[in-house]
Scaffold this motif. Structure first.
Motif, mmCIF file in Angstrom:
data_model
loop_
_atom_site.group_PDB
_atom_site.id
_atom_site.type_symbol
_atom_site.label_atom_id
_atom_site.label_comp_id
_atom_site.label_asym_id
_atom_site.label_seq_id
_atom_site.Cartn_x
_atom_site.Cartn_y
_atom_site.Cartn_z
ATOM 1 N N GLN A 1 0.821 -1.205 0.000
ATOM 2 C CA GLN A 1 0.000 0.000 0.000
ATOM 3 C C GLN A 1 0.858 1.258 0.000
ATOM 4 O OE1 GLN A 1 -2.479 -0.526 3.479
ATOM 5 N NE2 GLN A 1 -4.128 -1.496 2.320
ATOM 6 N N GLU A 2 1.899 1.242 0.826
ATOM 7 C CA GLU A 2 2.746 2.425 0.937
ATOM 8 C C GLU A 2 3.533 2.663 -0.346
ATOM 9 O OE1 GLU A 2 4.758 1.223 4.481
ATOM 10 O OE2 GLU A 2 2.845 1.203 5.576
ATOM 11 N N ALA B 1 2.543 1.908 -3.287
ATOM 12 C CA ALA B 1 1.587 2.381 -4.285
ATOM 13 C C ALA B 1 1.087 3.794 -3.988
ATOM 14 C CB ALA B 1 0.407 1.419 -4.372
ATOM 15 N N GLY B 2 1.538 4.382 -2.880
ATOM 16 C CA GLY B 2 1.113 5.734 -2.530
ATOM 17 C C GLY B 2 -0.252 5.802 -1.877
ATOM 18 N N MET B 3 -0.787 4.661 -1.439
ATOM 19 C CA MET B 3 -2.100 4.659 -0.788
ATOM 20 C C MET B 3 -1.964 5.186 0.632
ATOM 21 S SD MET B 3 -4.703 1.445 -0.278
ATOM 22 C CE MET B 3 -6.377 1.693 0.307
ATOM 23 N N ARG B 4 -2.838 6.114 0.989
ATOM 24 C CA ARG B 4 -2.828 6.672 2.326
ATOM 25 C C ARG B 4 -4.168 6.395 2.994
ATOM 26 N NH1 ARG B 4 1.378 9.575 3.590
ATOM 27 N NH2 ARG B 4 0.301 10.414 5.413
ATOM 28 N N ARG C 1 -14.947 5.369 5.110
ATOM 29 C CA ARG C 1 -13.988 5.469 4.011
ATOM 30 C C ARG C 1 -12.702 6.187 4.427
ATOM 31 N NH1 ARG C 1 -16.920 2.186 2.794
ATOM 32 N NH2 ARG C 1 -18.312 2.007 1.002
ATOM 33 N N SER C 2 -12.208 5.832 5.607
ATOM 34 C CA SER C 2 -10.980 6.484 6.099
ATOM 35 C C SER C 2 -9.827 5.515 6.307
ATOM 36 C CB SER C 2 -11.259 7.209 7.416
ATOM 37 O OG SER C 2 -11.642 6.279 8.437
ATOM 38 N N CYS C 3 -10.062 4.209 6.251
ATOM 39 C CA CYS C 3 -9.043 3.223 6.623
ATOM 40 C C CYS C 3 -8.517 2.471 5.406
ATOM 41 C CB CYS C 3 -9.613 2.218 7.627
ATOM 42 S SG CYS C 3 -10.100 2.953 9.206
ATOM 43 N N ARG C 4 -7.235 2.180 5.434
ATOM 44 C CA ARG C 4 -6.639 1.335 4.396
ATOM 45 C C ARG C 4 -6.411 -0.088 4.877
ATOM 46 N NH1 ARG C 4 -0.607 1.357 4.671
ATOM 47 N NH2 ARG C 4 0.080 2.818 6.294
ATOM 48 N N GLY D 1 -8.892 -1.196 0.131
ATOM 49 C CA GLY D 1 -8.408 -1.462 1.480
ATOM 50 C C GLY D 1 -8.484 -2.935 1.833
ATOM 51 N N ILE D 2 -7.746 -3.324 2.872
ATOM 52 C CA ILE D 2 -7.627 -4.732 3.274
ATOM 53 C C ILE D 2 -8.263 -4.925 4.633
ATOM 54 C CG2 ILE D 2 -6.024 -6.621 3.782
ATOM 55 C CD1 ILE D 2 -5.993 -5.774 0.872
ATOM 56 N N VAL D 3 -9.065 -5.996 4.766
ATOM 57 C CA VAL D 3 -9.581 -6.412 6.064
ATOM 58 C C VAL D 3 -9.000 -7.784 6.393
ATOM 59 C CG1 VAL D 3 -11.666 -7.486 5.070
ATOM 60 C CG2 VAL D 3 -11.647 -6.780 7.474
ATOM 61 N N VAL D 4 -8.638 -7.988 7.654
ATOM 62 C CA VAL D 4 -8.066 -9.256 8.111
ATOM 63 C C VAL D 4 -8.950 -9.784 9.230
ATOM 64 C CG1 VAL D 4 -6.019 -10.436 8.977
ATOM 65 C CG2 VAL D 4 -5.763 -8.368 7.567
ATOM 66 N N LEU D 5 -9.444 -11.013 9.063
ATOM 67 C CA LEU D 5 -10.321 -11.650 10.054
ATOM 68 C C LEU D 5 -9.547 -12.756 10.754
ATOM 69 C CD1 LEU D 5 -13.565 -11.985 7.873
ATOM 70 C CD2 LEU D 5 -12.881 -10.082 9.345
ATOM 71 N N ASP D 6 -9.375 -12.619 12.054
ATOM 72 C CA ASP D 6 -8.627 -13.616 12.823
ATOM 73 C C ASP D 6 -9.532 -14.765 13.251
ATOM 74 O OD1 ASP D 6 -6.066 -14.288 14.345
ATOM 75 O OD2 ASP D 6 -7.515 -14.279 15.970
ATOM 76 N N ASP D 7 -8.925 -15.933 13.467
ATOM 77 C CA ASP D 7 -9.616 -17.121 13.996
ATOM 78 C C ASP D 7 -10.808 -17.530 13.137
ATOM 79 O OD1 ASP D 7 -8.082 -17.949 16.152
ATOM 80 O OD2 ASP D 7 -9.012 -16.535 17.536
ATOM 81 N N PHE D 8 -10.660 -17.398 11.817
ATOM 82 C CA PHE D 8 -11.798 -17.707 10.943
ATOM 83 C C PHE D 8 -12.044 -19.207 10.805
ATOM 84 C CE2 PHE D 8 -8.385 -18.563 8.110
ATOM 85 C CZ PHE D 8 -8.868 -19.390 7.117
ATOM 86 N N ARG D 9 -11.127 -20.037 11.287
ATOM 87 C CA ARG D 9 -11.343 -21.481 11.147
ATOM 88 C C ARG D 9 -10.906 -22.288 12.374
ATOM 89 N NH1 ARG D 9 -6.908 -23.693 6.769
ATOM 90 N NH2 ARG D 9 -5.018 -23.321 7.991
ATOM 91 N N SER D 10 -10.716 -21.635 13.493
ATOM 92 C CA SER D 10 -10.356 -22.375 14.700
ATOM 93 C C SER D 10 -11.560 -23.165 15.204
ATOM 94 C CB SER D 10 -9.881 -21.417 15.797
ATOM 95 O OG SER D 10 -8.732 -20.710 15.377
ATOM 96 N N GLU D 11 -11.291 -24.318 15.812
ATOM 97 C CA GLU D 11 -12.375 -25.193 16.231
ATOM 98 C C GLU D 11 -13.215 -24.590 17.348
ATOM 99 O OE1 GLU D 11 -10.650 -28.784 17.588
ATOM 100 O OE2 GLU D 11 -9.523 -27.871 19.239
ATOM 101 N N HIS D 12 -12.635 -23.666 18.122
ATOM 102 C CA HIS D 12 -13.377 -23.078 19.237
ATOM 103 C C HIS D 12 -14.058 -21.760 18.853
ATOM 104 C CE1 HIS D 12 -9.531 -20.996 19.301
ATOM 105 N NE2 HIS D 12 -10.069 -20.056 20.070
#
Length: 307
Positions: free
Chosen positions: A36-37, A39-42, A129-132, A160-171
């Motif tokens: 992102q940086e 590519a000049g994305m802010r 529309r403020s986050c990358r 922009g990118i979103v990251v989802l944690d624990d998307f496949r943990s058994e618990h």
């Protein structure tokens, strides 16, 4: 004694901060943010659920002048419902805002903007529309994750990118349902999957996927596979002995290490010698021998001594 947030020494390295942030995800965070940086994305950064601050500290290194960084967590405060309260009590009872802030300030000069409360407050505090880059690692309950994904959709800039944690943990089945529901019904396009996290966008994933594939194919420490599912290209990555990307040490790196705890030992006891029999005077010995031995033997002993 087990170290707690109150008794643990200050972190010297990122690895000293408690938390779950695998080397593969550190590498991917670096790669996406650097891309992102370049590519000049802010845009701003957002993390929902910080625990002791390990990934937030990592994200803070990519914060540039004019950008904002917001984190949100309950920090042991009141949860919005009974299920969330039970989850927080069970898994994060040791978490305090003070512990997070002390860890973060060990590596950075200033704190991010800290929101203490449920993630439902984020849309009112962060402009649309403020986050990358948005990292969601808060509640594992479906209702909360569903809301967090909806908030990310509204807060992210195009591409922009979103990251989802624990998307496949058994618990964490609630996270799995919310994540794949977003892919199937809410327009989220998966870019790649790590062991723990789903990386996605509401933009076109193909350009970033092509660059990611080229990066992964050029590494010997990264296992790569590509699958098709429901019209989506799924890139799967797995570490093969991958080393963490370089990260500057904390301000405590040069302070003396606390002395290691030692178990006191008992002083060694010197063995006690057995009591000696008192020596019998020589003259007395001769007298006893002369009185008890036959005369013939006594004369033979005297002759031998004289010779």
């Amino acid at each position: 004694m087990v170290a707690t947030a109150e008794t643990a020494p200050p972190p010297r390295r990122l690895d000293d901060v408690p938390g779950w942030f695998p080397v593969l995800d550190q590498t991917l965070f670096n790669w996406f943010l650097d891309r992102q940086e370049s590519a000049g994305m802010r845009g701003d950064l957002l993390e929902v659920g910080v625990y002791m601050g390990k990934s937030a500290i990592f994200l803070g290194r990519h914060l540039r002048d004019g950008e904002g960084f917001t984190v949100c967590d309950l920090f042991g405060g009141d949860a919005p419902d009974d299920a969330n309260r039970a989850e927080s009590t069970k898994s994060y009872s040791a978490l305090t805002r003070q512990a997070f802030e002390e860890n973060y300030l060990s590596f950075h000069d200033a704190l991010p903007r800290v929101l203490q409360g449920p993630s439902s407050m984020v849309p009112d505090e962060v402009p649309p529309r403020s986050c990358r880059f948005v990292h969601i690692d808060g509640s594992h309950l479906y209702e909360h994750v569903h809301g967090d994904i909806g908030a990310a959709h509204d807060l992210l800039l195009p591409g922009g990118i979103v990251v989802l944690d624990d998307f496949r943990s058994e618990h964490t089945p609630g996270v799995s349902v919310a994540a794949w529901e977003a892919v199937l019904n809410r327009g989220l396009r998966p870019i790649c999957l790590s062991t723990q996290k789903l990386y996605g966008t509401w933009g076109d994933p193909e350009p970033v996927q092509e660059e990611l594939l080229a990066m992964a194919q050029g590494r010997e420490d990264c296992h790569l596979s590509v699958q098709q599912a429901a019209g989506h290209r799924i890139v799967r990555l797995k570490s093969k002995g991958m080393q963490a990307p370089p990260f500057p040490p904390s301000r405590h790196a040069n302070t003396p290490e606390p002395p290691a705890a030692t178990i006191p030992t008992q002083p060694t006891r010197r063995p006690v010698d057995p009591p000696k029999r008192p020596a019998v005077p020589r003259s007395r010995t001769r007298k006893i021998a002369a009185d008890l031995l036959p005369p013939v033997v006594t004369r033979a002993i005297r002759k031998a001594r004289n010779r």
